[in-house]
Scaffold this active site. Structure first.
Site, PDB file in Angstrom:
ATOM      1  N   ASN A   9       0.762  -1.096   0.048  1.00  0.00           N
ATOM      2  CA  ASN A   9       0.084  -0.132  -0.016  1.00  0.00           C
ATOM      3  C   ASN A   9       0.840   1.291  -0.182  1.00  0.00           C
ATOM      4  O   ASN A   9       1.484   1.610   1.089  1.00  0.00           O
ATOM      5  CB  ASN A   9      -0.744  -0.107   1.224  1.00  0.00           C
ATOM      6  CG  ASN A   9      -1.909   1.327   1.296  1.00  0.00           C
ATOM      7  OD1 ASN A   9      -1.734   2.067   0.659  1.00  0.00           O
ATOM      8  ND2 ASN A   9      -2.497   1.151   2.312  1.00  0.00           N
ATOM      9  N   ARG A  93      -2.574  -2.099  -3.437  1.00  0.00           N
ATOM     10  CA  ARG A  93      -3.624  -1.379  -3.365  1.00  0.00           C
ATOM     11  C   ARG A  93      -3.705  -0.332  -4.211  1.00  0.00           C
ATOM     12  O   ARG A  93      -2.445   0.545  -4.398  1.00  0.00           O
ATOM     13  CB  ARG A  93      -3.584  -0.594  -1.826  1.00  0.00           C
ATOM     14  CG  ARG A  93      -4.993   0.288  -1.708  1.00  0.00           C
ATOM     15  CD  ARG A  93      -4.778   0.734  -0.457  1.00  0.00           C
ATOM     16  NE  ARG A  93      -6.282   1.635  -0.130  1.00  0.00           N
ATOM     17  CZ  ARG A  93      -6.417   2.453   1.003  1.00  0.00           C
ATOM     18  NH1 ARG A  93      -5.430   2.629   1.801  1.00  0.00           N
ATOM     19  NH2 ARG A  93      -7.482   3.070   0.913  1.00  0.00           N
ATOM     20  N   HIS A 181     -12.287   3.416  -0.225  1.00  0.00           N
ATOM     21  CA  HIS A 181     -12.333   2.381   0.766  1.00  0.00           C
ATOM     22  C   HIS A 181     -13.053   1.296   0.418  1.00  0.00           C
ATOM     23  O   HIS A 181     -13.410   0.477   1.245  1.00  0.00           O
ATOM     24  CB  HIS A 181     -13.049   3.240   1.929  1.00  0.00           C
ATOM     25  CG  HIS A 181     -12.309   4.232   2.776  1.00  0.00           C
ATOM     26  ND1 HIS A 181     -12.869   5.492   3.407  1.00  0.00           N
ATOM     27  CD2 HIS A 181     -10.917   4.603   3.004  1.00  0.00           C
ATOM     28  CE1 HIS A 181     -11.773   5.949   3.834  1.00  0.00           C
ATOM     29  NE2 HIS A 181     -10.612   5.710   3.445  1.00  0.00           N
ATOM     30  N   LEU A 209     -13.816   4.950   9.609  1.00  0.00           N
ATOM     31  CA  LEU A 209     -13.174   6.091  10.315  1.00  0.00           C
ATOM     32  C   LEU A 209     -11.998   6.167  10.674  1.00  0.00           C
ATOM     33  O   LEU A 209     -11.535   5.810  11.849  1.00  0.00           O
ATOM     34  CB  LEU A 209     -14.070   6.475  11.602  1.00  0.00           C
ATOM     35  CG  LEU A 209     -15.995   6.394  11.280  1.00  0.00           C
ATOM     36  CD1 LEU A 209     -16.340   6.944  12.790  1.00  0.00           C
ATOM     37  CD2 LEU A 209     -16.201   7.512  10.339  1.00  0.00           C
ATOM     38  N   GLY A 212      -8.629   8.991   6.689  1.00  0.00           N
ATOM     39  CA  GLY A 212      -9.494   9.031   5.580  1.00  0.00           C
ATOM     40  C   GLY A 212     -10.780   8.409   6.228  1.00  0.00           C
ATOM     41  O   GLY A 212     -10.829   7.474   6.918  1.00  0.00           O
ATOM     42  N   ARG A 241      -8.615  16.284   5.593  1.00  0.00           N
ATOM     43  CA  ARG A 241      -9.511  16.397   4.329  1.00  0.00           C
ATOM     44  C   ARG A 241     -10.829  17.410   4.798  1.00  0.00           C
ATOM     45  O   ARG A 241     -11.191  16.732   5.636  1.00  0.00           O
ATOM     46  CB  ARG A 241      -9.616  15.379   3.575  1.00  0.00           C
ATOM     47  CG  ARG A 241      -8.459  15.025   2.910  1.00  0.00           C
ATOM     48  CD  ARG A 241      -8.770  13.524   2.021  1.00  0.00           C
ATOM     49  NE  ARG A 241      -8.091  12.557   2.549  1.00  0.00           N
ATOM     50  CZ  ARG A 241      -8.007  11.253   2.404  1.00  0.00           C
ATOM     51  NH1 ARG A 241      -8.890  10.604   1.748  1.00  0.00           N
ATOM     52  NH2 ARG A 241      -7.043  10.228   3.028  1.00  0.00           N
ATOM     53  N   HIS A 332     -11.412   2.216  17.710  1.00  0.00           N
ATOM     54  CA  HIS A 332     -10.833   2.312  19.219  1.00  0.00           C
ATOM     55  C   HIS A 332     -11.213   3.631  20.077  1.00  0.00           C
ATOM     56  O   HIS A 332     -11.283   3.864  21.055  1.00  0.00           O
ATOM     57  CB  HIS A 332      -9.411   2.748  19.083  1.00  0.00           C
ATOM     58  CG  HIS A 332      -8.585   1.730  18.229  1.00  0.00           C
ATOM     59  ND1 HIS A 332      -8.289   0.500  18.690  1.00  0.00           N
ATOM     60  CD2 HIS A 332      -8.168   1.570  17.219  1.00  0.00           C
ATOM     61  CE1 HIS A 332      -7.666  -0.456  17.924  1.00  0.00           C
ATOM     62  NE2 HIS A 332      -7.444   0.140  16.838  1.00  0.00           N
ATOM     63  N   GLU A 379      -7.505  -4.413   5.304  1.00  0.00           N
ATOM     64  CA  GLU A 379      -7.259  -4.304   3.834  1.00  0.00           C
ATOM     65  C   GLU A 379      -6.259  -5.109   3.160  1.00  0.00           C
ATOM     66  O   GLU A 379      -6.307  -5.710   2.363  1.00  0.00           O
ATOM     67  CB  GLU A 379      -7.016  -2.830   3.577  1.00  0.00           C
ATOM     68  CG  GLU A 379      -8.225  -2.003   3.571  1.00  0.00           C
ATOM     69  CD  GLU A 379      -7.838  -0.265   4.135  1.00  0.00           C
ATOM     70  OE1 GLU A 379      -7.228  -0.418   5.003  1.00  0.00           O
ATOM     71  OE2 GLU A 379      -8.443   0.490   3.292  1.00  0.00           O
TER      72      GLU A 379
HETATM   73  P1  ADP Z   1      -5.637   5.346   8.057  1.00  0.00           P
HETATM   74  O1  ADP Z   1      -6.608   6.123   7.270  1.00  0.00           O
HETATM   75  O2  ADP Z   1      -4.277   6.253   7.891  1.00  0.00           O
HETATM   76  O3  ADP Z   1      -5.097   3.883   7.924  1.00  0.00           O
HETATM   77  P2  ADP Z   1      -6.332   4.703  10.794  1.00  0.00           P
HETATM   78  O4  ADP Z   1      -7.311   3.853  10.336  1.00  0.00           O
HETATM   79  O5  ADP Z   1      -4.964   4.094  11.435  1.00  0.00           O
HETATM   80  O6  ADP Z   1      -5.624   5.593   9.599  1.00  0.00           O
HETATM   81  O7  ADP Z   1      -7.048   5.768  11.913  1.00  0.00           O
HETATM   82  C1  ADP Z   1      -6.304   6.752  12.394  1.00  0.00           C
HETATM   83  C2  ADP Z   1      -7.063   7.472  13.150  1.00  0.00           C
HETATM   84  O8  ADP Z   1      -7.452   6.703  14.349  1.00  0.00           O
HETATM   85  C3  ADP Z   1      -6.315   8.618  13.840  1.00  0.00           C
HETATM   86  O9  ADP Z   1      -7.093   9.895  14.073  1.00  0.00           O
HETATM   87  C4  ADP Z   1      -6.070   8.127  15.315  1.00  0.00           C
HETATM   88  O10 ADP Z   1      -5.878   9.287  16.379  1.00  0.00           O
HETATM   89  C5  ADP Z   1      -7.333   7.437  15.534  1.00  0.00           C
HETATM   90  N1  ADP Z   1      -7.254   6.328  16.827  1.00  0.00           N
HETATM   91  C6  ADP Z   1      -6.358   5.383  16.563  1.00  0.00           C
HETATM   92  N2  ADP Z   1      -6.260   4.722  17.917  1.00  0.00           N
HETATM   93  C7  ADP Z   1      -7.124   5.504  18.893  1.00  0.00           C
HETATM   94  C8  ADP Z   1      -7.727   5.791  20.017  1.00  0.00           C
HETATM   95  N3  ADP Z   1      -7.429   4.583  21.011  1.00  0.00           N
HETATM   96  N4  ADP Z   1      -8.546   6.450  20.556  1.00  0.00           N
HETATM   97  C9  ADP Z   1      -8.845   7.549  19.732  1.00  0.00           C
HETATM   98  N5  ADP Z   1      -8.614   7.548  18.419  1.00  0.00           N
HETATM   99  C10 ADP Z   1      -7.770   6.610  17.926  1.00  0.00           C
END
Ligand code: ADP
Length: 405
Positions: A9, A93, A181, A209, A212, A241, A332, A379
């Site tokens: 990716n 990807r 996505h 969420l 992106g 964004r 999370h 993914e």
């Molecule tokens: P990407 O789109 O880069 O793959 P991710 O799916 O890893 O991103 O998501 C990143 C987001 O998830 C960030 O905003 C990060 O702060 C949030 N995040 C990860 N762990 C937690 C958590 N424990 N509590 C709140 N937000 C979290």
């Protein structure tokens, strides 16, 4: 000797990878990792599935510029780790498959040329995805390369969900709603089928969420509408964004504020969203922990836009049976899930706060009119599965040897 597939990716500042051992009909994760700090001081890290670091290496800043130079150490590490002939395929990807590609495709020069034509539709992602394809082609021309598209899952959306209200000549030239996505949504649809087969056939909204962010409305496990559209800028507010904004804002930025096209593009992709509104960070964790009122404003807007879009997609679905949260924030951030569920009380959504705080799979109460679930996305697993499938179709003998040995 066991055979393996690699998933890549490739983005502007990092290349995420995962390595899987191929079985007869499944694949097993061997390692995940990343080449990060591209353009600055590149670092290569490979971890075992349990997170233990298997390899970690840094380069001198100027030493590695091209994708070829960046991927060479990864391919060398795989050879050292698994042996000379183990790696048989690479799954990429690829963010945009345009109108032509509805399913994973084996990459050959003709396919690559078609994918190059889509660069203007995804200028910030597609060039990096394709640079990795070309680098692997040059370093290891013997490997099967497969492209998995973020747009493909949405290909079957009804025509009305694909059309933008522009003159037909633009629509005919490809200016339409594609959605993104899709690799994540395809994986999540499969997981929901396994977890709750009957529910998965109903009216479902998936919320991916992460940095992106988007929503996908599904019926019978298929996308019928989604919040991102022509580009991955549309829909929800994201880390950096903007999501949907009045197109008049873009005209105003150029005409009244004197921004040129490149400056507007940079602003909309990199300076907006959680970062722009909070002025603090694009990272949800930092915002949740912050006591600065601007962090709260950014979170409020993030939640508001999700709730508003869920309302729109619920109307499209004619009701809602299940809501699924996924990706970094969805998996999370219990507080965000709770706020979204509270705002959807009018739909009969009732969150079980204890289950939510524990990040359980099912977080709605038995009374809730809508099932609410938390499902981790993967993914890489989806890309590996598609790549392995094409590999098996291409070389059944190779897989047969594996089964016999
Ligand atoms: P990407 O789109 O880069 O793959 P991710 O799916 O890893 O991103 O998501 C990143 C987001 O998830 C960030 O905003 C990060 O702060 C949030 N995040 C990860 N762990 C937690 C958590 N424990 N509590 C709140 N937000 C979290």
């Amino acid at each position: 000797m066991p055979k393996a597939v690699l998933t890549l990716n490739a983005g502007s500042s990092s290349i995420k990878f995962a390595l899987y051992e191929l079985g007869h009909s499944t694949q097993r994760l061997i390692s995940r990792g990343m080449i990060e700090g591209i353009g600055e001081a590149p670092r290569f890290t490979a971890c075992a599935p349990d997170g233990a670091v298997l390899e970690s290496r840094a380069w001198q800043p100027a030493a590695a510029a091209s994708h070829e130079q960046l991927l060479q150490p990864l391919l060398a590490w795989i050879t050292a780790h698994l042996g000379d002939e183990a790696l048989v395929a690479v799954g990429h990807r690829v963010v945009h498959g345009g109108a032509l590609f509805h399913s994973p495709a084996r990459i050959d020069p003709t396919v690559l040329a078609e994918l190059e034509k889509l660069v203007p539709l995804a200028p910030l992602h597609q060039p990096h995805n394709l640079a990795a394809v070309k680098a692997v082609g040059s370093l290891r021309p013997d490997l099967l390369q497969v492209a998995c598209f973020d747009t493909a899952f949405h290909h079957g959306m009804p025509a009305v969900a694909q059309r933008l209200p522009l003159p037909r000549s633009y629509t005919d030239a490809g200016v339409r709603r594609y959605g993104f996505h899709g690799i994540s949504y395809e994986y999540l649809a499969g997981r929901l089928r396994a977890l709750a087969p009957t529910l998965s056939k109903g009216r479902v909204i998936m919320a991916h969420l992460g940095n992106g962010a988007s929503l996908c409305a599904m019926r019978h496990g298929r996308s019928i509408d989604t919040s991102m559209s022509f580009t991955a800028l549309d829909g929800l507010m994201m880390g950096t964004r903007c999501g949907s904004i009045d197109p008049g804002v873009v005209l105003y930025l150029q005409n009244a504020c004197g921004l040129d096209v490149a400056a507007v593009e940079h602003l909309l992709y990199h300076d907006c969203g959680l970062l722009g509104v909070s002025g603090i960070s694009n990272d949800m964790r930092s915002l949740v922990e912050s006591e600065d009122p601007r962090a709260r404003e950014a979170i409020d807007l993030f939640v508001y836009r999700i709730v508003k879009e869920i309302g729109a997609l619920t109307a499209v679905l004619g009701g809602l049976d299940a809501l699924v949260f996924s990706a970094g924030i969805g998996e999370h951030a219990a507080c965000i899930r709770s706020e979204v569920c509270d705002a959807l009380a009018w739909l009969g959504v009732e969150c079980d706060e204890l289950a939510n705080d524990r990040h359980e799979t099912s977080i709605s109460t038995p009374r809730s009119a809508v099932r609410v679930l938390v499902v981790a996305t993967d993914e890489e697993a989806m890309i590996a599965a598609h790549t392995a499938e094409l590999m098996r179709a291409r070389s059944p003998l190779l897989m047969e040897e594996r089964r016999v040995s």
